[in-house]
Design an enzyme around this catalytic site. Structure first.
Site, PDB file in Angstrom:
ATOM      1  N   ASP A 197      31.638  95.979 -52.441  1.00  0.00           N
ATOM      2  CA  ASP A 197      30.933  95.457 -51.607  1.00  0.00           C
ATOM      3  C   ASP A 197      29.855  95.430 -52.433  1.00  0.00           C
ATOM      4  OD1 ASP A 197      28.634  93.984 -49.639  1.00  0.00           O
ATOM      5  OD2 ASP A 197      28.745  95.821 -48.171  1.00  0.00           O
ATOM      6  N   LYS A 248      21.131  87.803 -50.451  1.00  0.00           N
ATOM      7  CA  LYS A 248      20.298  88.838 -51.039  1.00  0.00           C
ATOM      8  C   LYS A 248      20.065  88.850 -52.380  1.00  0.00           C
ATOM      9  CE  LYS A 248      21.080  91.589 -47.125  1.00  0.00           C
ATOM     10  NZ  LYS A 248      22.443  92.634 -47.094  1.00  0.00           N
ATOM     11  N   TRP A 258      26.216 100.481 -43.908  1.00  0.00           N
ATOM     12  CA  TRP A 258      26.849  99.273 -44.603  1.00  0.00           C
ATOM     13  C   TRP A 258      28.712  99.727 -44.730  1.00  0.00           C
ATOM     14  CZ3 TRP A 258      25.529  95.220 -42.588  1.00  0.00           C
ATOM     15  CH2 TRP A 258      24.166  94.582 -42.308  1.00  0.00           C
TER      16      TRP A 258
HETATM   17  C1  LIG Z   1      23.719  92.854 -46.080  1.00  0.00           C
HETATM   18  C2  LIG Z   1      24.727  93.618 -46.015  1.00  0.00           C
HETATM   19  C3  LIG Z   1      25.513  93.260 -45.404  1.00  0.00           C
HETATM   20  C4  LIG Z   1      25.591  92.289 -44.458  1.00  0.00           C
HETATM   21  O1  LIG Z   1      25.960  91.173 -44.838  1.00  0.00           O
HETATM   22  P1  LIG Z   1      26.481  90.069 -43.888  1.00  0.00           P
HETATM   23  O2  LIG Z   1      26.163  88.479 -44.477  1.00  0.00           O
HETATM   24  O3  LIG Z   1      24.882  90.075 -43.328  1.00  0.00           O
HETATM   25  O4  LIG Z   1      27.752  90.301 -42.541  1.00  0.00           O
HETATM   26  C5  LIG Z   1      26.837  94.371 -45.966  1.00  0.00           C
HETATM   27  N1  LIG Z   1      26.784  94.787 -47.049  1.00  0.00           N
HETATM   28  C6  LIG Z   1      25.436  95.238 -47.494  1.00  0.00           C
HETATM   29  C7  LIG Z   1      25.631  96.093 -48.762  1.00  0.00           C
HETATM   30  C8  LIG Z   1      24.318  94.417 -47.596  1.00  0.00           C
HETATM   31  O5  LIG Z   1      23.605  94.689 -48.501  1.00  0.00           O
END
Ligand SMILES: *Cc1c(COP(=O)(O)O)cnc(C)c1O
Length: 358
Positions: A170, A194, A102
């Site tokens: 993030d 998540k 990511w």
């Molecule tokens: C799942 C995830 C993403 C991607 O998220 P989307 O909403 O599918 O774009 C980005 N960063 C992390 C740390 C993730 O776990």
């Protein structure tokens, strides 16, 4: 049989959130109408939006004077470009730590908009640790981290010290799983699916004074200022994901807030990793000090038993344990909503399986 959902995402939510969200789809607030058919500008939905924004700030300990709470589309993946597009001029530098897939994607997108200094990476050891040796480049606009690495199973257990340079994070896979000093952040974002709600909405919390300094011209929808000015209601927001997310935030508050989430998540992590370290058949892939409390990654010492172990898990109701397709092995995701009892069930399966295959 009760299912124990270890899926990495979309993922488990509190059962009461599913029940309340389902009810709102049938009849929202006794209106005789579904949440899905009312105007996003109705007073009923406006209350949902305001409560969701207020709960985010309350849980994070932030003030609406300083921070704006936005609910946007496009997933966390769109924040990989919106952040630099809105915060970084071409001749300026942003610092990034590369801790996995990511972070690698976030770095790639930032390069479209300005200078990117990758101050540290754990790629040399397959992203199994969080790098600690780096320095903040002078004059950096922001310092970007991925607080929890969903695929590799590592997590920052302390926020890096970056001086005056605002942190940008993030937090897609560990948002609101523990108390943090959220005032250290210039911006944090998370795809909801998540730890917060259904897929389809991305939470962005941004310090308002950081927005509006870039010289490039921005498309209206991609400009944070548009959404700040309109209270995240410039266009039709994803009403159902926002409602379910608001219900999840209510649940977190009712359970005792982020301190309670930390206690819950610590107990699950101790139970799981205790078994992992004791059990001769399995081995963790992340270094112990950086192990994630949200996503535990592990492998089996006898790879020929991998499928049999997954079947033993399924037979006990434990599902979603296959590792990410890019790394293999297993991954047990233990987000906020997961009960200790589910982790105990998995631990029992691991123990029993090791005894049978000793
Ligand atoms: C799942 C995830 C993403 C991607 O998220 P989307 O909403 O599918 O774009 C980005 N960063 C992390 C740390 C993730 O776990």
């Amino acid at each position: 049989m009760k299912k124990h959902n270890f899926s990495a995402g979309p993922a488990i939510l509190p059962q009461e959130v599913f029940a309340q969200a389902a009810q709102a789809v049938r009849d929202f607030d006794g209106m005789g109408l579904s949440l899905l058919e009312i105007s996003h500008r109705s007073k009923e939905f406006t209350r949902v939006m305001e409560e969701a924004q207020a709960l985010v700030l309350e849980l994070a300990g932030l003030s609406a004077d300083d921070y704006a709470v936005l609910f946007l589309g496009g997933g966390a993946s769109s924040q990989f470009f919106m952040v630099p597009m809105n915060l970084l001029n071409e001749d300026e530098t942003a610092a990034y730590v590369n801790t996995g897939a990511w972070a690698t994607k976030a770095i790639k997108e930032a390069r479209h908009f300005g200078k990117v200094a990758v101050v540290a990476t754990s790629e040399d050891r397959e992203f199994t640790y969080i790098p600690r040796n780096w320095s903040v480049p002078a004059g950096a606009r922001y310092f970007h981290i991925t607080t929890n690495n969903t695929i590799r199973g590592t997590q920052y257990h302390q926020l890096p010290a970056t001086g005056d340079v605002p942190l940008v994070a993030d937090m897609s896979s560990d948002i609101f799983s523990r108390p943090l000093d959220f005032s250290r952040f210039g911006l944090f974002y998370a795809g909801a699916q998540k730890n917060l709600g259904p897929a389809g909405v991305t939470l962005v919390v941004v310090r308002k004074d950081l927005v509006g300094h870039v010289r490039r011209s921005l498309p209206t929808m991609l400009n944070y200022q548009t959404h700040i000015d309109k209270g995240s209601m410039f266009n039709t927001p994803p009403v159902f994901p926002i409602y379910a997310l608001m219900l999840t935030l209510r649940w977190i508050k009712k359970e005792g807030g982020l301190a309670a989430m930390e206690r819950r998540n610590r107990a699950k992590a101790e139970l799981f990793y205790g078994e992992l370290d004791r059990n001769p058949l399995f081995r963790g892939t992340a270094v112990p000090e950086d192990r994630s409390w949200m996503n535990a990654t592990f492998v089996i010492e006898k790879p020929e038993l991998e499928q049999a172990f997954l079947e033993a898990c399924e037979a006990a109701g434990c599902t979603g344990l296959k590792g990410h397709r890019s790394v293999g092995g297993f991954r047990a995701s233990m987000y906020n909503a997961m009960e200790l009892e589910s982790v105990q069930t998995l631990v029992d399966v691991m123990r029993d399986f090791a005894e049978r295959h000793a």
